[in-house]
Motif scaffolding. Structure first.
Motif, PDB file in Angstrom:
ATOM      1  N   ASN A  10       0.862  -1.184   0.000  1.00  0.00           N
ATOM      2  CA  ASN A  10       0.000   0.000   0.000  1.00  0.00           C
ATOM      3  C   ASN A  10       0.899   1.234   0.000  1.00  0.00           C
ATOM      4  O   ASN A  10       1.531   1.554   1.009  1.00  0.00           O
ATOM      5  CB  ASN A  10      -0.899  -0.007   1.240  1.00  0.00           C
ATOM      6  CG  ASN A  10      -1.746   1.236   1.377  1.00  0.00           C
ATOM      7  OD1 ASN A  10      -1.650   2.180   0.598  1.00  0.00           O
ATOM      8  ND2 ASN A  10      -2.584   1.245   2.396  1.00  0.00           N
ATOM      9  N   TYR A  13       0.657   3.745   2.935  1.00  0.00           N
ATOM     10  CA  TYR A  13       0.825   3.293   4.325  1.00  0.00           C
ATOM     11  C   TYR A  13       1.867   4.127   5.068  1.00  0.00           C
ATOM     12  O   TYR A  13       2.999   4.291   4.618  1.00  0.00           O
ATOM     13  CB  TYR A  13       1.232   1.823   4.360  1.00  0.00           C
ATOM     14  CG  TYR A  13       1.482   1.326   5.762  1.00  0.00           C
ATOM     15  CD1 TYR A  13       0.449   1.206   6.666  1.00  0.00           C
ATOM     16  CD2 TYR A  13       2.768   1.014   6.194  1.00  0.00           C
ATOM     17  CE1 TYR A  13       0.668   0.768   7.959  1.00  0.00           C
ATOM     18  CE2 TYR A  13       2.999   0.573   7.488  1.00  0.00           C
ATOM     19  CZ  TYR A  13       1.948   0.457   8.360  1.00  0.00           C
ATOM     20  OH  TYR A  13       2.176   0.032   9.642  1.00  0.00           O
ATOM     21  N   SER A  14       1.477   4.655   6.198  1.00  0.00           N
ATOM     22  CA  SER A  14       2.389   5.330   7.115  1.00  0.00           C
ATOM     23  C   SER A  14       2.128   4.742   8.486  1.00  0.00           C
ATOM     24  O   SER A  14       0.998   4.790   8.986  1.00  0.00           O
ATOM     25  CB  SER A  14       2.154   6.840   7.127  1.00  0.00           C
ATOM     26  OG  SER A  14       2.529   7.415   5.901  1.00  0.00           O
ATOM     27  N   SER A  17       5.508  -1.356  10.911  1.00  0.00           N
ATOM     28  CA  SER A  17       5.270  -2.758  10.578  1.00  0.00           C
ATOM     29  C   SER A  17       6.534  -3.525  10.916  1.00  0.00           C
ATOM     30  O   SER A  17       7.627  -3.153  10.470  1.00  0.00           O
ATOM     31  CB  SER A  17       4.932  -2.896   9.090  1.00  0.00           C
ATOM     32  OG  SER A  17       4.713  -4.239   8.757  1.00  0.00           O
ATOM     33  N   GLY A  25       4.434   4.634   2.377  1.00  0.00           N
ATOM     34  CA  GLY A  25       4.715   3.363   1.724  1.00  0.00           C
ATOM     35  C   GLY A  25       6.154   2.938   1.651  1.00  0.00           C
ATOM     36  O   GLY A  25       6.455   1.867   1.133  1.00  0.00           O
TER      37      GLY A  25
END
Length: 110
Positions: A10, A13-14, A17, A25
């Motif tokens: 994605n 995405y921020s 993970s 991203g």
């Protein structure tokens, strides 16, 4: 020291993970140790794009260039580890509540 650019599936995405901070991203990790190898393998297994970088990044989000700490984030717990930790916490809380109730009951019966 090896440096890797990680791109999330994605692009928007921020967040964090596997203990690695992503911004829009992308993220970078560096290291020649087992942790770096583990993270590279984990991201690849989960559909992230991993690129080895031979030269320093010129990206403003590169932590080395802005002087931020280069210490790796701790690795996130697996689902099984999180569940085990949650169950242990719930058992400890239940025990604490039972002991408090028993102490309160003992205090009212004296």
């Amino acid at each position: 020291m090896a440096k890797y650019k990680i791109t999330a599936p994605n692009a928007q995405y921020s967040g964090v993970s596997a203990g690695v901070r992503f911004d829009k991203g992308t993220a970078t990790i560096e290291g020649d140790d087992a942790l770096a190898e583990y993270l590279v393998e984990r991201f690849e297994r989960n559909g992230y794009t991993v690129e080895k970088i031979d030269e320093p990044l010129s990206d403003p989000h590169d932590v080395d260039e802005i002087g931020a700490s280069t210490e790796p984030y701790p690795v996130a717990l697996t689902d099984a580890e999180q569940k085990a930790q949650s169950r242990a916490g719930a058992r400890a809380e239940a025990k604490r509540l039972l002991e408090a109730e028993a102490a309160a009951a003992a205090g009212t019966q004296e």
